[in-house]
Design an enzyme around this catalytic site. Structure first.
Site, short mmCIF file in Angstrom:
data_model
loop_
_atom_site.label_atom_id
_atom_site.label_comp_id
_atom_site.label_asym_id
_atom_site.label_seq_id
_atom_site.Cartn_x
_atom_site.Cartn_y
_atom_site.Cartn_z
N SER A 142 0.88 -1.22 0.03
CA SER A 142 0.07 -0.01 -0.15
C SER A 142 0.91 1.21 -0.05
O SER A 142 1.92 1.35 0.39
CB SER A 142 -0.92 -0.03 1.27
OG SER A 142 -1.55 1.34 1.56
N TYR A 155 -0.99 -0.49 10.52
CA TYR A 155 -1.14 -0.97 9.20
C TYR A 155 0.21 -0.32 8.24
O TYR A 155 0.81 -1.20 7.38
CB TYR A 155 -2.40 -0.35 8.60
CG TYR A 155 -2.71 -0.54 7.06
CD1 TYR A 155 -2.97 -1.92 6.87
CD2 TYR A 155 -2.63 0.33 6.15
CE1 TYR A 155 -3.56 -2.29 5.29
CE2 TYR A 155 -2.69 0.02 4.74
CZ TYR A 155 -3.34 -1.10 4.45
OH TYR A 155 -3.63 -1.52 3.00
N1 NAP Z 1 -8.97 -0.79 -0.54
C1 NAP Z 1 -7.85 -0.06 -0.63
O1 NAP Z 1 -8.02 1.37 -0.54
C2 NAP Z 1 -6.33 -0.36 -0.44
C3 NAP Z 1 -5.29 0.59 -0.56
C4 NAP Z 1 -4.02 0.16 -0.43
C5 NAP Z 1 -3.70 -1.24 -0.20
N2 NAP Z 1 -4.91 -2.08 -0.15
C6 NAP Z 1 -4.48 -3.51 0.08
O2 NAP Z 1 -5.13 -4.18 -0.91
C7 NAP Z 1 -5.40 -5.70 -0.30
C8 NAP Z 1 -6.88 -5.99 -0.85
O3 NAP Z 1 -7.57 -5.17 -0.15
P1 NAP Z 1 -9.22 -4.89 -0.32
O4 NAP Z 1 -9.33 -3.42 -0.18
O5 NAP Z 1 -9.53 -5.46 -1.67
O6 NAP Z 1 -9.76 -5.67 0.78
P2 NAP Z 1 -10.71 -6.64 0.99
O7 NAP Z 1 -11.94 -6.32 0.35
O8 NAP Z 1 -11.32 -6.42 2.39
O9 NAP Z 1 -10.30 -8.07 0.56
C9 NAP Z 1 -9.64 -8.68 1.48
C10 NAP Z 1 -9.12 -10.14 0.96
O10 NAP Z 1 -8.17 -10.67 1.99
C11 NAP Z 1 -8.78 -12.00 2.47
N3 NAP Z 1 -8.54 -12.15 3.97
C12 NAP Z 1 -8.57 -11.51 4.79
N4 NAP Z 1 -8.02 -12.31 5.92
C13 NAP Z 1 -7.77 -13.53 5.52
C14 NAP Z 1 -7.04 -14.54 5.91
N5 NAP Z 1 -6.54 -14.75 7.12
N6 NAP Z 1 -6.66 -15.56 5.23
C15 NAP Z 1 -7.05 -15.53 3.80
N7 NAP Z 1 -7.50 -14.49 3.15
C16 NAP Z 1 -7.87 -13.48 4.06
C17 NAP Z 1 -10.32 -11.57 2.37
O11 NAP Z 1 -11.27 -12.78 2.47
P3 NAP Z 1 -12.00 -13.57 3.44
O12 NAP Z 1 -12.49 -12.80 4.41
O13 NAP Z 1 -12.77 -14.39 2.65
O14 NAP Z 1 -10.64 -14.60 4.14
C18 NAP Z 1 -10.43 -10.91 0.96
O15 NAP Z 1 -10.68 -11.82 -0.08
C19 NAP Z 1 -4.95 -5.60 0.89
O16 NAP Z 1 -3.60 -6.13 0.92
C20 NAP Z 1 -4.82 -4.12 1.15
O17 NAP Z 1 -4.20 -3.84 2.30
C21 NAP Z 1 -6.04 -1.77 -0.24
#
Ligand code: NAP
Length: 255
Positions: A142, A155
Site C-alpha cells: 500500500s 497498518y
Molecule cells: N482498498 C484500499 O483502498 C487499499 C489501498 C491500499 C492497499 N490495499 C491492500 O489491498 C489488498 C486487498 O484489499 P481490499 O481493499 O481488496 O480488501 P478486502 O475487500 O477486505 O479483501 C481482503 C481479502 O483478503 C482476504 N483475507 C482476509 N483475511 C484473510 C486470511 N486470514 N486468510 C486468507 N484471506 C484473507 C479476504 O477474504 P476472506 O475474508 O474470505 O478470508 C478478502 O478476499 C490488501 O492487502 C490491502 O491492504 C487496499
C-alpha cells in the site's frame, strides 16, 4: 524490469484474497482474459460467487495465518496444474489506529495477517517457483507503507515491511528467472475502506484497480502503483525532508 505478459490465455494464476475487493476483481478479470485462476481466501461461499462456475476456476480455501491450510491449498493447486505461472498475494487486513487508541491485540492480528501471512504464502510457493525457474510473485502492499501517516500506526509499518520484502525478493529472484511485482494501490472502494470516515482522495473502483494491477504486470513493471494522479504525489513526498513532510501531511489531513 520483469518479462512482459502479452497473453493471459491458459496462464495459471493463484490469487490469494480473491473473495472480495481488489483480489476478487483481479480474479474475475483474469478469468475473462482466459487464464486458469485458483481463488483463495477463508470464505468458500464468497469465492464460489466470484468463480461463478467458470470452467477455468479452482477454489482452494485457506487462512493465511494458518500455515498448514496454506500448504494444503498449495498442494491442491499444484495437483490440478502441476505448476504456477503467477502468485498474487492480495489479502490484507486494515484497522485504523492512532497512538492514543493503541490496541496490542489488534496490532498483533494485523502483523500476523499482513506480514506472517505473506511469509506463509512465500514458504508455500517459493520451492516450486524456484524449481520451475519461471513464473512470478506479486504482493499487494500500500502507499501507506511509503512513510508514516496518521491512522496507520500499525497498518503502515506492516505495509512498509512488504515494500522492503518485495525489493529483497526482486534482487534474489529476478536472476533466477522469476518475476517480482510490488503493488501499491492508493484508495480503492472495497469492504476494507468501507468504514473510513474521511473523504478518500482519488478513490477508484476495485475493477479499475484490478485493471491497473494486471496492466502493470503485462508491462513487466516491478513497482505497480495506482491511481498515478495520487500515488505520484506520494512518491515525491517520500523524498521530502522530515520537517516539510510532517508539515505537509498535517496540513493535508488536518490530523
Ligand atoms: N482498498 C484500499 O483502498 C487499499 C489501498 C491500499 C492497499 N490495499 C491492500 O489491498 C489488498 C486487498 O484489499 P481490499 O481493499 O481488496 O480488501 P478486502 O475487500 O477486505 O479483501 C481482503 C481479502 O483478503 C482476504 N483475507 C482476509 N483475511 C484473510 C486470511 N486470514 N486468510 C486468507 N484471506 C484473507 C479476504 O477474504 P476472506 O475474508 O474470505 O478470508 C478478502 O478476499 C490488501 O492487502 C490491502 O491492504 C487496499
Amino acid at each position: 524490469m520483469n518479462p512482459k505478459v502479452t497473453d493471459w490465455h491458459r496462464k495459471r494464476v493463484w490469487v490469494i484474497g480473491a473473495s472480495t475487493g481488489i483480489g476478487a476483481e483481479t480474479a474475475r478479470l483474469l478469468l475473462e482474459k482466459g487464464a486458469f485462476v485458483a481463488l483463495s481466501a477463508r470464505r468458500a461461499d464468497a469465492l464460489a460467487a466470484v468463480a461463478d462456475h467458470h470452467k477455468n476456476a479452482l477454489i482452494a480455501t485457506l487462512d493465511m495465518v494458518d500455515h498448514a491450510t496454506v500448504l494444503e491449498a498449495r498442494d491442491k493447486v499444484l495437483r490440478q496444474w502441476q505448476g504456477i505461472d503467477l502468485v498474487l498475494v492480495v489479502a490484507g487486513a486494515y484497522n485504523e489506529m492512532r497512538a492514543d487508541t493503541f490496541d496490542l491485540a489488534v496490532a498483533n492480528k494485523m502483523i500476523d495477517m499482513n506480514i506472517r501471512g505473506v511469509f506463509n504464502c512465500l514458504d508455500a510457493v517459493l520451492p516450486s517457483l524456484l524449481a520451475q525457474g519461471s513464473g512470478g510473485i506479486g504482493i499487494v502492499s500500500s502507499v501507506a507503507g511509503f512513510r508514516g501517516l496518521p491512522k496507520a500506526l500499525v497498518y503502515g509499518p506492516t505495509k512498509a515491511a512488504l515494500i522492503n520484502l518485495c525489493e529483497s525478493l526482486y534482487l534474489d529472484l529476478r536472476p533466477r528467472g522469476l518475476a517480482v511485482h510490488l503493488i501499491n494501490p492508493g484508495f480503492v472502494e472495497t469492504p476494507l475502506t468501507a468504514g473510513n470516515d474521511f473523504k478518500m482522495p482519488a478513490l477508484i473502483s476495485a475493477r479499475t484497480a484490478a485493471q491497473e494491477l494486471l496492466g502493470g504486470i503485462e508491462r513487466g513493471e516491478f513497482h505497480i502503483h495506482f491511481p498515478r494522479r495520487f500515488t505520484n504525489w506520494l512518491r515525491m513526498a517520500r523524498l521530502l525532508p522530515y520537517r516539510l513532510y510532517f508539515w505537509l501531511i498535517h496540513k493535508g489531513t488536518g490530523l
